[in-house]
Design a protein around this motif. Structure first.
Motif, PDB file in Angstrom:
ATOM      1  N   LEU A 180       1.015  -1.192   0.089  1.00  0.00           N
ATOM      2  CA  LEU A 180       0.031  -0.079  -0.198  1.00  0.00           C
ATOM      3  C   LEU A 180       0.842   1.357   0.037  1.00  0.00           C
ATOM      4  O   LEU A 180       0.415   2.232  -0.400  1.00  0.00           O
ATOM      5  CB  LEU A 180      -0.850   0.153   1.044  1.00  0.00           C
ATOM      6  CG  LEU A 180      -2.038  -0.885   1.006  1.00  0.00           C
ATOM      7  CD1 LEU A 180      -2.866  -1.031   2.461  1.00  0.00           C
ATOM      8  CD2 LEU A 180      -3.164  -0.543  -0.025  1.00  0.00           C
ATOM      9  N   HIS A 184      -1.452   3.076  -2.678  1.00  0.00           N
ATOM     10  CA  HIS A 184      -2.511   3.739  -2.240  1.00  0.00           C
ATOM     11  C   HIS A 184      -3.155   4.583  -3.264  1.00  0.00           C
ATOM     12  O   HIS A 184      -2.545   5.207  -3.927  1.00  0.00           O
ATOM     13  CB  HIS A 184      -2.031   4.382  -0.779  1.00  0.00           C
ATOM     14  CG  HIS A 184      -1.375   5.683  -1.071  1.00  0.00           C
ATOM     15  ND1 HIS A 184      -1.837   6.955  -1.406  1.00  0.00           N
ATOM     16  CD2 HIS A 184      -0.039   5.837  -1.146  1.00  0.00           C
ATOM     17  CE1 HIS A 184      -0.904   7.848  -1.589  1.00  0.00           C
ATOM     18  NE2 HIS A 184       0.116   7.350  -1.360  1.00  0.00           N
ATOM     19  N   ASN A 198      -0.110   4.414   7.832  1.00  0.00           N
ATOM     20  CA  ASN A 198       0.472   2.960   7.259  1.00  0.00           C
ATOM     21  C   ASN A 198       1.867   2.955   7.650  1.00  0.00           C
ATOM     22  O   ASN A 198       2.459   1.600   8.016  1.00  0.00           O
ATOM     23  CB  ASN A 198       0.333   3.060   5.663  1.00  0.00           C
ATOM     24  CG  ASN A 198       0.568   1.678   4.849  1.00  0.00           C
ATOM     25  OD1 ASN A 198      -0.493   1.079   5.463  1.00  0.00           O
ATOM     26  ND2 ASN A 198       1.252   1.414   4.025  1.00  0.00           N
TER      27      ASN A 198
END
Length: 334
Positions: A180, A184, A198
């Motif tokens: 991610l 993302h 994150n």
């Protein structure tokens, strides 16, 4: 127009605040938080480097090297953590401390309490997808006396005693967090908040995995622990022609019952459950990227009845396998 002029006499409800935020958002251009596209004489691809908090740097990249080169880095005292999402093994030379090999899907940690210089030889045409973080002393200093209570102490220990390295075996959760960083979908302030969240999740997962690994090594012994890790590497390396448990035990040099017990202790699931989970991940790719029917995808990964495959898929992912084909773009990878 001032903020005071927008506040009604009776005050603002949560809905009013959202509407006000939407109005201000029309006048602010969101900042791009995705990895930057680069095309240099040395490499092409995408790179992300962002300090999400004082002392916490998040980095990620998907690059292809154009020429043979030695990639040299000089760093101040820090803890460096990274995972190679795809690519081939690479050897890194650390001046005064020898070398170590980084393997795909393996979490690598490198800590040092004095400046160091390290070099990684890279070959033309090789592609790497990586994601990681750097923790500087300022990060640990912010936790002060509470650091022993939140799991980060396991990471701080690696920054003491000169130069130290550690590895953590592949974790699906860590792999997803790392992915991610590159993939993302957010921008602007929402993107900043996501990257910060994150990165902190990344740190927490790695710290917990390091603590768990040390606990299991103390319980099982380093030799037995390494055998179990090797067994999982064998399974993951050939999910189509999976060895029997007996064959697997023979290949890692351990008896079947000990392998079963230690595998469950280290990974929290049986050998069969691990293989089934990995094959469900294969099925997801077959459905999304290769557009196979539910019945055919299930058959390819080892289910004799579509109903059993659908039930297992729903339990694992929370939705039926047919929904993957509806969401798919139908693009087969080249």
């Amino acid at each position: 127009m001032t903020l005071e002029n927008l506040i009604p006499p009776g005050g603002m409800t949560p809905n009013d605040l959202v509407r006000l935020g939407a109005e201000f958002a029309l006048g602010v251009e969101p900042v791009e938080m995705a990895p930057q596209v680069l095309d240099t004489p040395l490499y092409t691809g995408r790179l992300l480097a962002h300090e999400v908090q004082p002392g916490l740097m998040l980095s990620a990249g998907d690059v292809t090297y154009i020429c043979d080169q030695g990639f040299a880095v000089e760093m101040a005292p820090a803890l460096v953590c990274g995972i190679m999402l795809s690519g081939q093994p690479v050897r890194t030379e650390v001046e005064g401390h020898g070398s170590f090999v980084r393997l795909p899907h393996q979490v690598n940690l490198m800590g040092f309490d004095r400046p160091i210089r390290y070099t990684t030889p890279l070959e033309r045409g090789r592609n790497f997808r990586t994601a990681g973080f750097v923790l500087q002393p300022a990060f640990f200093e912010r936790f002060a006396e509470d650091i022993d209570d939140d799991g980060v102490s396991a990471l701080r220990e690696l920054t003491t005693g000169g130069f130290r390295t550690a590895t953590i075996t592949h974790s699906p959760r860590i792999g997803e967090i790392a992915r991610l960083c590159l993939e993302h979908p957010y921008g602007g302030q929402l993107g900043r908040l996501f990257l910060e969240s994150n990165a902190l999740a990344y740190v927490i997962e790695v710290a917990q995995a390091l603590k768990d690994e040390r606990r299991l090594v103390a319980l099982l012994g380093r030799r037995e622990y390494d055998r179990v890790v090797h067994a999982r590497e064998i399974l993951d390396g050939d999910l189509v022609n999976t060895p029997t448990t007996l064959e697997l035990a023979r290949r890692v040099g351990i008896n079947v019952t000990t392998l079963q017990a230690n595998f469950k202790a280290v990974f929290g699931r049986t050998i069969f459950a691990h293989v089934r989970e990995q094959r469900l991940m294969m099925a997801k790719i077959l459905l999304q990227e290769y557009r196979l029917s539910v019945a055919e995808a299930g058959r390819r990964v080892g289910f004799s009845r579509p109903s059993a495959f659908s039930a297992a898929y729903r339990r694992h992912y929370g939705h039926p396998p047919r929904s993957e084909r509806h969401q798919s773009t139908g693009m087969r990878p080249g």
